[in-house]
Each structure stands twice: as C-alpha cells, then as structure tokens.
Scaffold this active site. Structure first.
Site, short mmCIF file in Angstrom:
data_model
loop_
_atom_site.label_atom_id
_atom_site.label_comp_id
_atom_site.label_asym_id
_atom_site.label_seq_id
_atom_site.Cartn_x
_atom_site.Cartn_y
_atom_site.Cartn_z
N ASN A 225 -1.45 18.22 -0.59
CA ASN A 225 -0.76 18.50 0.67
C ASN A 225 -1.07 19.86 1.29
O ASN A 225 -0.83 20.06 2.48
CB ASN A 225 0.74 18.33 0.49
N LYS B 212 0.87 -1.16 0.00
CA LYS B 212 0.00 0.00 0.00
C LYS B 212 0.91 1.21 0.00
O LYS B 212 2.01 1.19 0.53
CB LYS B 212 -0.96 0.00 1.17
N THR C 58 2.47 4.99 6.45
CA THR C 58 2.71 5.39 5.08
C THR C 58 2.81 4.17 4.17
O THR C 58 1.81 3.60 3.78
CB THR C 58 3.95 6.27 5.01
N GLU D 53 2.13 10.98 -4.50
CA GLU D 53 1.16 12.09 -4.44
C GLU D 53 1.35 13.05 -5.62
O GLU D 53 2.38 13.73 -5.71
CB GLU D 53 1.33 12.85 -3.13
#
Lengths: 248, 248
Positions: free
Chosen positions: B243, B24, B35, B118
């Site tokens: 973020n 993950k 994380t 991200e």
C-alpha cells in the site's frame, strides 16, 4: 527518539510570565509504565479553576487533535503547575494572551509527539472545512487520520486523493458531497465533488511536495461552516517492526 | 494469491440442490476495477424475494463479519443467481437446510478473502460473548479486529492480551468489566477482569499455538447474553509494501 521540550516568555498586558513544558512520548515504554506524560509549568498567578479551564481549552485543540495509530491510551496525562512566582495575576485581556501562548506551546509539543510516534517518518495536518458541525468535522478528520490506506499512501509519498475521499466518504456514508474540494500540499485535486484534471506542471510540483516531511491535507465538505484539524503520522515498516517484534 | 471457489451438494428434505460460488478478492486490482466481487449460483427454484432474504441473512453473518484493514470499500458486491434447473422448490424445513448450507459456503469464501487479504499471513477469529446487545458485541469485536496494535501483535505471534483488552476498553470507555475473561487459542489469560497467572506449561503451549496460521480470540464481557464474531487479518510488512509502494 528526541527530547520534547519547549518554553515561552509571554508578554501580557499585566506583565511578563513564563511557560515551560516537557513531555515523554508516544509509544509504551514498558507494560508497567505509562504512555504519554506532559508537564506544563508557569510562574503566572493562577487559581486551580482558572488553570484547569485554560489547560482544558488548550489540550482540546492540541493533544486531543493528534493521532499516531488511532489507538487510545489508558495512561496519557497532562499536568499543569502554576507557581505564582511572577506575581502576575491575569485579567481578561492578559488571559487571552496567556491562553494563546499556552495553546502555541502545547501545539508545538503535540506535533513533536506525532513526529516522534512509533515509526513515523512524516507528519500530516488534515483540516476539514465547511462541515455541518464541529463534531462532524472532527470525525471526518479523524477517519482520514486513522485510515491505514491514507497513512501508507502518505508514507509512500503518493498523492492518492481517492483514499482520502474514501475515508471521508465511509465516515459520511450515504451523504452526497457535490461541493467537496480537496487540496493536497496546496494543489487542488478534487473540485465540486469530482477529480480535477491537474495540469502536468502542477502534477510534477505535487509529486515533489509529497516527499516533504510535512504534508497538508485540506478537505472542504461544502456542507456548513464548522471546521477541525487533526495532526497524524504515516504508517511504515518501522511501525510494524516496533509493534510486531515487541513481546510481552 | 489463490482462487476462491467453493461448491456444495445440499441434500434437503425436498431433494438435492447445488450451490456454487466464486470470488475475486480483497485489495484493489487497479483504480478502474472494483474490490471484492462474489458470485453465488444455485439450481434451486427460488423467487427473487426468497433469494434476497436468504442471501442477506447469510452475508450478514459472513462477508459482513470480516475485516482486512478496517477500510470500507465502495464497490464490494455479492450476486446470487438461482436457475431453478433442479426443479426443487423449498418449504420451511428444506429452506432451513439450504440457508445453513449457503451460510457455510459464504463463510468459507469470506475466510478465504481474509486469508488472501493484502499482506495477510494469518487469520484470527474474535468472538465476543456475554455482551449487552448484539450491536455492542459487534462493535467490540470490530474494535479488536481493526486495532493496529492487536493486528501487529498477532503478526508477531505475541499473546498480548493487554492490547486486546485495551481495544475492547477503548470501545467501551467508562465501563467496568469485573467479570471479563479472555481466552487466546483456548488458554485463559484474563479472568474476572484481571490478568490470570498462567502456569509455565500453559505459557509454553500458548506461545506455540500463537505461531499457527489460525488464531482464536474469545472475550467474555460478562455483561449480558449477546455475542458476535469477526474474522480478521494480521498487519505485517507486506501490507505496508503493497500500500505504500502502490502509486496512483
């Protein structure tokens, strides 16, 4: 985005001298032109060595304590010219007064430089206290200043103490900080190494303070007695637009 | 954004064993959850020490060579489970074969991790060659991978060799690199420490290649014989949105 100029009349014990400075700022103008240029002038009567010592000390505490995106420039320069036109030479006392004025002047310009950094919408001061050495304080302050997660949190006005402690912790990997405390805009969010339960009223106050254009971050490591400050810009969409859409 | 799983049948000189892994991925799910997590399983008959040695070597060359935003996580973990169900124990020859398969498997997952980072829209491989030490090669590769100016240039598909050399230069401050050469997507843009005049046809080709989802950066420092690779993500608007808009 705005002109960066500043001038001071300095009343020293030996008489009045003047200081002026201007800078062109952060972000490359074009591949062929330098990044930051700063010109400082004074009419004090200074020899080359004296001027160099004064300038280096002031730059070390101002221009060397700012960061926009953590990138090192190949071309940043500060020039210092002393005409001697005032006829005022400095003795020990007046040199201290002059040095303080010079530092104040350069700090003002350095902060303007950050505020005018690429895409910057706000300016943060991170102060690291109670470090073992000045070097350690500086590297922790710089790690926080250069962390993309901290910079984006500041952009979003989020009081994200976890990202700040994370950046400090990564810089001090393996160290245990049982005495660490963290204040954001004067509100304590970490105490004795752990999250503080912030009362609801203080939370609301902090939320409002985080939206201001100037943010204060104070991290006490509880390790020693050295400290350092770094001023830095946030990281937002405008930085991406400027730097991703710029083409060589 | 997508599941990260991979499995391999490994034909070793001692018999067939299986390797499977899932992960993950990058980016915190919530403040209460870790994380990156990766689980690797095999039916080879491995002792704890043998498994640990194999895993550490493979992780060092895969998960420890990726970067999304240069941030260190406090929680990343790779677990390795060996059931022994195949009954196949490894000797020196088959252990080499198994180690190669394990590295290939983890590299595949590590690259998926970067691609799913991200806001990532593409994945870069930076290979630093001819460094004096492996440590130097790694730190130069990581400096390039973590440079916001390089990451935004990649996002904008700009073949900005200046930013890459700038990041390398800042990491090797004070060093002279008269033999440095840089290839972007196979096109040489720096030779013998200076910009190469790239013919118009090659420029057009490079411009097209830079728009692909996978970008190859190869920097030869011309100093020694060590090398290192780092895989990294670009930096675009989506990273900022994720973020800066995330609130604690």
């Amino acid at each position: 985005r705005f002109p960066k100029v500043c001038a001071l009349d300095v009343s020293t014990s030996r008489g009045l001298v003047r200081l002026g400075a201007c800078a062109k700022g952060a972000g490359m103008i074009a591949p062929a032109m330098a990044t930051m240029l700063c010109l400082v002038g004074t009419d004090a009567l200074l020899g080359p060595e004296e001027a160099s010592l004064l300038l280096r000390a002031a730059v070390d505490r101002t221009f060397n304590c700012i960061s926009v995106d953590g990138e090192m420039s190949t071309n940043d320069c500060v020039f210092f010219l002393a005409s001697g036109a005032s006829g005022v030479a400095l003795d020990d006392e007046s040199r201290h007064q002059f040095a303080a004025a010079l530092e104040a002047l350069l700090l003002r310009l350095a902060l303007m430089m950050v505020a005018d950094g690429e895409g910057a919408t706000k300016i943060m001061r991170v102060k690291v206290l109670a470090a073992e050495t000045r070097e350690q304080a500086r590297s922790v302050a710089r790690a926080i200043a250069d962390s993309p997660l901290v910079k984006t949190a500041m952009h979003g006005a989020d009081p994200n103490w976890g990202r700040i402690m994370g950046a400090a912790g990564a810089c001090l990997a393996g160290r245990y900080l049982p005495q660490a405390s963290l204040h954001l805009c004067g509100v304590q969010v970490v105490e004795r190494g752990a999250a503080r339960m912030v009362p609801t009223a203080e939370q609301a106050e902090l939320k409002a303070l985080m939206k201001q254009a100037e943010i204060d971050i104070e991290l006490d490591l509880g390790l020693g007695s050295s400290s350092a400050e770094v001023y830095f810009a946030d990281l937002g969409h405008e930085y991406i637009s400027i730097n991703a859409e710029y083409h060589t």
